[in-house]
Design a protein around this motif. Structure first.
Motif, short mmCIF file in Angstrom:
data_model
loop_
_atom_site.label_atom_id
_atom_site.label_comp_id
_atom_site.label_asym_id
_atom_site.label_seq_id
_atom_site.Cartn_x
_atom_site.Cartn_y
_atom_site.Cartn_z
N TYR A 126 0.84 -1.20 0.00
CA TYR A 126 0.00 0.00 0.00
C TYR A 126 0.87 1.25 0.00
CZ TYR A 126 -2.80 3.73 2.13
OH TYR A 126 -3.39 4.93 2.42
N PHE A 127 1.88 1.26 0.87
CA PHE A 127 2.78 2.42 0.92
C PHE A 127 3.69 2.46 -0.30
CE2 PHE A 127 1.76 1.73 5.46
CZ PHE A 127 1.28 2.99 5.76
N ARG A 150 2.86 1.63 -3.34
CA ARG A 150 2.10 2.23 -4.43
C ARG A 150 2.01 3.74 -4.29
NH1 ARG A 150 -0.90 -2.59 -3.56
NH2 ARG A 150 -2.37 -1.50 -2.17
N ARG A 151 1.94 4.20 -3.04
CA ARG A 151 1.92 5.65 -2.80
C ARG A 151 3.30 6.26 -3.00
NH1 ARG A 151 -0.83 6.66 2.95
NH2 ARG A 151 0.08 8.69 2.48
#
Length: 355
Positions: A40-41, A43-44
């Protein structure tokens, strides 16, 4: 998922926001859930505004049939998550005399350290949970271990970070369900041949049944408390050892009078540090007791054999004179050097000292 993200974000913050990290992933629910949260991080491209790239490493211990297929399937899942690079590292688990679990852990940690260097990563994320911590404490209690062992696993140790020590295993399983992940279930985790598996499948559930829910949390809390105590005692012992240690070639001496004046908790730690300083391993409690008994000047002056090929003994002037008289050596040439060790505990590697 939100709670898991906060745990990972906090771990990265405490580690100084490393810019490149690796997730150590076996394909099991814990590490796969951690990889999903880290992705998730990734992708950010950042965490709390700090740049972050995330890769992964799958260590194949080659201890089970089909392990290579499991490793490569896991690698494909991690790649699909967007982690990059994803490494598969086969290792040879060599028996060390400490048991198969310890040998596999040593091989795995060596592979993780090497992978971190190869990818210029400054942190490796491990998926251990609160349940793992509780099991660790129970095993330590059963083995009669000391404070350091009962303190369990560190949230951060060198480049290794364990963000999920505050989460239950059921949380990681739920994350996998929500994310549509199909984790691999290691058959050894339920194999009663392993003490940790018996603790996981039989002992901890039995304690929860008989003592009520919350046993795992209580054990993990005990580990956190003991970690603080152990850190303090280790720090005092390290500083004390630095002031007392006297080196002579490959040998090391500690003054008996100063050791006797120390609190037992510090004295045992200083003796263990001395053994490690000359190449030994962490002594068992029984071996430490045997070495410490030399200070009471009752019975033998040693040597006491410690793990890793280290001997510790007490040398008195009378014993020195008797030894020299029996050897026919000249006191004029032997006494000055050896007298420096009298009234002290002497630690030496396997090769005996020459007086």
């Amino acid at each position: 998922m939100g709670t898991a993200r906060k745990h990972l974000e906090r771990a990265l913050e405490q580690a100084g926001y490393p810019q490149r990290v690796l997730v150590a992933c076996s394909g099991g629910p814990d590490s796969l859930a951690l990889a999903s949260v880290a992705a998730y991080f990734a992708r950010r491209g950042n965490v709390a505004g700090h740049p972050l790239t995330v890769g992964a490493v799958v260590v194949d211990h080659q201890l089970q049939e089909g392990s290579a297929a499991v490793a490569h399937r896991t690698a494909r899942t991690l790649t699909d998550m967007g982690l990059d690079p994803v490494l598969v590292v086969p290792v040879d688990v060599v028996a060390t005399g400490m048991g198969p679990e310890a040998a596999a852990r040593d091989a795995r940690h060596e592979a993780l350290a090497s992978a971190a260097v190869d990818t210029a990563s400054t942190a490796v994320l491990l998926g251990h949970t609160l349940d793992d911590q509780a099991e660790q404490v129970l095993l330590g209690l059963a083995r009669g271990s000391g404070t350091r062992s009962l303190a369990g696993m560190r949230q951060a140790r060198g480049i290794l970070l364990r963000p999920f020590l505050g989460l239950r295993r059921s949380d990681t399983e739920e994350i996998c369900d929500v994310e549509g992940l199909d984790p691999w279930l290691d058959p050894s985790n339920s194999d009663p041949a392993f003490a940790r598996s018996r603790t996981r499948v039989e002992v901890l559930p039995h304690l929860e049944e008989k003592l009520g829910p919350g046993v795992a949390e209580s054990l993990a809390r005990t580990a956190a408390i003991l970690a603080q105590d152990s850190d303090y005692l280790d720090g005092v012992a390290t500083a004390t050892f630095a002031t007392l240690a006297e080196r002579d070639g490959g040998m090391l001496s500690l003054p008996e009078a100063a050791l006797v004046d120390l609190a037992p908790a510090i004295r045992f730690r200083v003796i263990a540090l001395a053994a490690a300083d000359v190449g030994g391993q962490q002594p068992s409690y029984r071996r430490l007791i045997a070495a410490e008994a030399l200070l009471r000047r009752q019975g033998s002056a040693g040597p006491v054999e410690l793990p890793g090929g280290v001997s510790v003994y007490r040398l008195s002037l009378a014993e020195l004179a008797a030894r020299q008289e029996g050897s026919g050596d000249s006191q004029a040439t032997r006494v000055p050097r050896a007298a420096a060790h009298c009234g002290k505990l002497v630690f030496r590697p396997q090769k005996p000292p020459h007086f």
